[in-house]
Scaffold this active site. Structure first.
Site, mmCIF file in Angstrom:
data_model
loop_
_atom_site.group_PDB
_atom_site.id
_atom_site.type_symbol
_atom_site.label_atom_id
_atom_site.label_comp_id
_atom_site.label_asym_id
_atom_site.label_seq_id
_atom_site.Cartn_x
_atom_site.Cartn_y
_atom_site.Cartn_z
ATOM 1 N N GLU A 81 0.809 -1.219 0.000
ATOM 2 C CA GLU A 81 0.000 0.000 0.000
ATOM 3 C C GLU A 81 0.847 1.275 0.000
ATOM 4 O OE1 GLU A 81 -2.862 -0.213 -0.761
ATOM 5 O OE2 GLU A 81 -3.839 -1.955 0.126
ATOM 6 N N HIS A 102 -6.567 -3.527 9.376
ATOM 7 C CA HIS A 102 -7.719 -4.393 9.139
ATOM 8 C C HIS A 102 -8.385 -4.695 10.482
ATOM 9 C CE1 HIS A 102 -5.641 -6.102 5.257
ATOM 10 N NE2 HIS A 102 -5.813 -4.787 5.222
ATOM 11 N N TYR A 121 -21.171 12.078 19.332
ATOM 12 C CA TYR A 121 -20.474 13.329 19.033
ATOM 13 C C TYR A 121 -18.992 13.141 18.745
ATOM 14 C CZ TYR A 121 -18.398 13.700 23.728
ATOM 15 O OH TYR A 121 -17.670 13.486 24.857
ATOM 16 N N HIS A 163 -12.381 -3.708 3.130
ATOM 17 C CA HIS A 163 -10.926 -3.721 3.303
ATOM 18 C C HIS A 163 -10.517 -3.397 4.738
ATOM 19 C CE1 HIS A 163 -6.843 -2.557 1.244
ATOM 20 N NE2 HIS A 163 -6.657 -3.067 2.445
ATOM 21 N N TYR A 216 -11.180 21.581 22.073
ATOM 22 C CA TYR A 216 -11.304 20.388 22.908
ATOM 23 C C TYR A 216 -10.022 19.542 22.818
ATOM 24 C CZ TYR A 216 -12.852 15.723 24.383
ATOM 25 O OH TYR A 216 -12.956 14.501 24.989
#
Length: 224
Positions: A81, A102, A121, A163, A216
């Site tokens: 990847e 995965h 949230y 995937h 936050y």
């Protein structure tokens, strides 16, 4: 990057890959992780975990340097990847590290090919009112890279259809924390769906949360 800095990054990347396995985000040789080597992904490239080797069997020197054109250093092949990682770094300049996993609950949801809606949230933690699921494409292809980049626009995480997940953060510690939080959120959504369709937060409610997320979790400034 100085040699000593590169060595420290290799060790940190391997530690992160092992932490992913310990957190049950990956098993065996599944998944991969990378860190940006410098400010320009075209010139500096990235450091990525090797293909086909479990993290517990690797050493820091097994981490692979990959350039944007696919050239790599060393005897080991980079993760299949690598192209996805290069594409994400090119698209998002603030991405310093990328994790692909995965993980069980994220993968289960990805196999449903649906976005995760604002059932909680904490969806806002990943940059928007939903977490998108990227369209399906074969692993290791340009099509998958393009799909992931599209799903990550304005987001820190996405699902990859049939995937798994992709998360990017400021650095390896940040990316790992986000990946663990995201898998926890996926588990919560999966469990909630067992009870029936969840009650979703409204656009107005999520807009308020997103505004609050601008401060936050950030440390307070202190004078002196």
């Amino acid at each position: 990057m100085k040699p000593e800095d590169a060595d420290a990054l290799r060790a940190a990347l391997l530690e992160t890959a092992r932490a992913m396995a310990a957190a049950r985000l990956n098993a065996g040789t599944a998944g991969n992780a990378s860190a940006r080597l410098g400010g320009d992904p075209q010139a500096d490239g990235l450091l990525i975990t090797p293909s086909g080797l479990p993290a517990e069997s690797c050493t820091p020197q097994d981490m692979v340097v990959v350039r944007a054109d696919g050239r790599f250093d060393g005897a080991l092949l980079p993760s299949s990847e690598w192209q996805l990682h290069c594409a994400v770094y090119a698209a998002f300049p603030d991405a310093g590290a990328i994790l692909h996993a995965h993980a069980p609950f994220a993968t289960a949801l990805a196999c449903q090919r649906g976005d995760i809606p604002p059932f909680h949230y904490m969806i806002a933690r990943f940059g928007g009112g939903t977490v998108r699921c990227a369209r399906y494409a074969t692993f290791g292809t340009r099509a998958l890279s393009d799909a992931a980049v599209a799903a990550l626009r304005g987001r820190r995480a996405c699902l990859l259809a049939n995937h798994g997940m992709v998360v990017h953060g400021r650095n390896l510690d940040h990316a790992l924390a986000l990946a663990i939080e995201f898998e926890t959120l996926c588990e919560q959504y999966w469990r909630t769906c067992q009870l029936g369709p969840p009650v979703l937060l409204s656009d107005e409610e999520m807009a308020e949360v997103l505004e609050r997320f601008k401060w936050y979790g950030k440390p307070l400034r202190t004078s002196g």
